[in-house]
Design a protein around this motif. Sequence first.
Motif, PDB file in Angstrom:
ATOM      1  N   MET A  35       0.823  -1.219   0.000  1.00 26.27           N
ATOM      2  CA  MET A  35       0.000   0.000   0.000  1.00 26.27           C
ATOM      3  C   MET A  35       0.854   1.265   0.000  1.00 26.27           C
ATOM      4  O   MET A  35       0.357   2.359  -0.253  1.00 26.27           O
ATOM      5  N   VAL A  36       2.133   1.120   0.319  1.00 32.48           N
ATOM      6  CA  VAL A  36       3.022   2.298   0.364  1.00 32.48           C
ATOM      7  C   VAL A  36       4.003   2.238  -0.808  1.00 32.48           C
ATOM      8  O   VAL A  36       4.060   3.162  -1.613  1.00 32.48           O
ATOM      9  N   ALA A  37       4.758   1.163  -0.899  1.00 29.45           N
ATOM     10  CA  ALA A  37       5.665   0.883  -2.026  1.00 29.45           C
ATOM     11  C   ALA A  37       6.787   1.916  -2.193  1.00 29.45           C
ATOM     12  O   ALA A  37       6.663   3.064  -1.778  1.00 29.45           O
ATOM     13  N   GLY A  38       7.861   1.475  -2.823  1.00 30.29           N
ATOM     14  CA  GLY A  38       9.021   2.352  -2.981  1.00 30.29           C
ATOM     15  C   GLY A  38       9.207   2.863  -4.395  1.00 30.29           C
ATOM     16  O   GLY A  38      10.196   3.531  -4.708  1.00 30.29           O
ATOM     17  N   GLY A  39       8.254   2.567  -5.271  1.00 31.93           N
ATOM     18  CA  GLY A  39       8.419   2.999  -6.667  1.00 31.93           C
ATOM     19  C   GLY A  39       7.137   3.545  -7.255  1.00 31.93           C
ATOM     20  O   GLY A  39       6.088   3.592  -6.606  1.00 31.93           O
ATOM     21  N   LEU A  40       7.261   3.951  -8.497  1.00 33.19           N
ATOM     22  CA  LEU A  40       6.146   4.563  -9.221  1.00 33.19           C
ATOM     23  C   LEU A  40       6.127   3.936 -10.605  1.00 33.19           C
ATOM     24  O   LEU A  40       7.175   3.785 -11.248  1.00 33.19           O
ATOM     25  N   ARG A  41       4.926   3.559 -11.057  1.00 32.32           N
ATOM     26  CA  ARG A  41       4.802   2.976 -12.394  1.00 32.32           C
ATOM     27  C   ARG A  41       4.080   3.968 -13.298  1.00 32.32           C
ATOM     28  O   ARG A  41       3.022   4.482 -12.950  1.00 32.32           O
ATOM     29  N   LEU A  42       4.680   4.232 -14.441  1.00 33.34           N
ATOM     30  CA  LEU A  42       4.113   5.200 -15.395  1.00 33.34           C
ATOM     31  C   LEU A  42       3.839   4.506 -16.722  1.00 33.34           C
ATOM     32  O   LEU A  42       4.532   3.546 -17.085  1.00 33.34           O
ATOM     33  N   GLY A  43       2.877   5.030 -17.459  1.00 33.19           N
ATOM     34  CA  GLY A  43       2.609   4.478 -18.792  1.00 33.19           C
ATOM     35  C   GLY A  43       2.154   5.577 -19.730  1.00 33.19           C
ATOM     36  O   GLY A  43       1.625   6.611 -19.283  1.00 33.19           O
ATOM     37  N   THR A  44       2.356   5.358 -21.007  1.00 29.39           N
ATOM     38  CA  THR A  44       2.091   6.433 -21.981  1.00 29.39           C
ATOM     39  C   THR A  44       0.885   6.169 -22.877  1.00 29.39           C
ATOM     40  O   THR A  44       0.682   6.874 -23.862  1.00 29.39           O
ATOM     41  N   ASN A  45       0.066   5.157 -22.541  1.00 28.89           N
ATOM     42  CA  ASN A  45      -1.081   4.851 -23.416  1.00 28.89           C
ATOM     43  C   ASN A  45      -1.974   6.069 -23.631  1.00 28.89           C
ATOM     44  O   ASN A  45      -2.318   6.424 -24.761  1.00 28.89           O
ATOM     45  N   ILE A  46      -2.367   6.684 -22.536  1.00 28.83           N
ATOM     46  CA  ILE A  46      -3.354   7.769 -22.656  1.00 28.83           C
ATOM     47  C   ILE A  46      -2.705   9.029 -23.217  1.00 28.83           C
ATOM     48  O   ILE A  46      -3.318   9.758 -24.011  1.00 28.83           O
ATOM     49  N   LEU A  47      -1.454   9.279 -22.860  1.00 29.62           N
ATOM     50  CA  LEU A  47      -0.765  10.444 -23.450  1.00 29.62           C
ATOM     51  C   LEU A  47      -0.770  10.321 -24.969  1.00 29.62           C
ATOM     52  O   LEU A  47      -1.092  11.266 -25.700  1.00 29.62           O
ATOM     53  N   ALA A  48      -0.408   9.132 -25.452  1.00 26.35           N
ATOM     54  CA  ALA A  48      -0.339   8.924 -26.909  1.00 26.35           C
ATOM     55  C   ALA A  48      -1.726   9.008 -27.535  1.00 26.35           C
ATOM     56  O   ALA A  48      -1.899   9.569 -28.621  1.00 26.35           O
TER      57      ALA A  48
END
Length: 464
Positions: free
Chosen positions: A389-402
């Motif tokens: 629930m806290v985690a040490g990272g961040l996941r990003l994606g470009t589907n919606i940007l594109a």
Amino acid sequence: MATTQTRAVPRGGAAVAEPGQAELLRVGMELLHESDPGLAKLLDAEVRAQRDTLAMIASASLADPSVLAAAGSALSNVTAEGYPGARYHPGATAFDQVEELAVARAKRLFGARYANVQPHSCSSANLAVLVALIPPGGTLLGLDLDSGGHLSHGSPASVTGRHYRAVHYGLDATGRIDYAQVAELAAKHRPHVLIAGASAYPRTLDFSRFRAIADSVGAYLVADISHIAGLVAAGRHPSPIDVAHITTTSTYKQLGGPRGGLILSGVEHRSPGPGGRDTLEGLIQRAVFPQTQGTANPAAVAAKARAFALAAQPRFRRTMRRVVSDAAALADELTRLGYRILTGGTDTHMVVVDLRERGLTGLVAERALEECRILANRNRVPGDDQPPMVAGGLRLGTNILAQRGLGPDETRECARLLHAVLDATTPLGATAHSVDPETAVEVRAGVRALCERHPVPAAGPPIS
Ligand code: DSN
């Protein structure tokens, strides 16, 4: 009658009422606003939020308005267990044709020989596939959740990890899938199923290598392409359809479809299943219905049919090309700004950032970004000591940007906005934070400018 369209052609003195889906949707929205304004307001607020937010959720894509319309269609009122031509209820004439259309389009889109369009999600699809291929208490081998795997690949938090003996492979020192370990664990545990697939892994999956390992121990290979289905359909990632025995995917993560799942098979669709008692496709058909689901969601099946048609168009292929070039730009710009990117980059739509050396948790970063209208979700990274629930990272994606038409330069701008927020964020423990107010105002203005230049289809003009 409010839900019918009146055609001004008199017959026997009376106008003929002709049911129409468009009229039904229009009247439905009017009724909702009139009779349940609170709920209608929430739905409208969501449209505005999507319009005014830079969404970099790796597991999301925008459904075309025509997909949303199909998902809201009167097919929702149909109850019909079973498959076209073999239902357990009457009244499925239109649904039968819709399902056949969805199956044909799914097969054409992915070059598959078999498709089941009924799963309510990819987790449901995975469960059905495991039910079909693994005896109770049997063994599966999948990617560890903390290394980027998925709950439905045998996590102890999922029924797939409770009812089967789940063994997990991980990553090598470079953050890539450790194929040597996959082979070693396969030889040791002799799994019934090997799963190739991930929900937080930014690199190309080597399906042929997985297949060789599966064959070496007599396992079935299941490819879960939920995150990369659009790239696969557009030829931007190698296809597992004829390599794996079975392929599963969600229809919304990258395909621009409704919430739902899909099961596919290629040249081996009629190969014998476990024990030779039926073919793979026969087992999967029964595993979806009646073993793990009842009636499919007929309106969602219609929306899938529409999404598969759109994904077969050249415009979708262009968008997928942009998804990949945007992600490469995002990884590059974040690296330039000093972030540690897992595996040093990406081959797909996804970029995973390790925030631990910046002194921020994933949760703090996610909340600070959302405050500034940027969406990215927290993610555990290998060796993480924070809880999920806290985690040490961040996941990003470009589907919606594109999909909104942002190219690599604008995606770099998104990276700089993200950096501005994180740089101005003071963590107050693992879960709370404050963002410098001036920075927040500037970033929100930057987000707004990008969103105005790249509107969400059919979201209407911005409200000033
Ligand atoms: N599987 C979740 C994810 O990847 O975010 C969403 O369905």
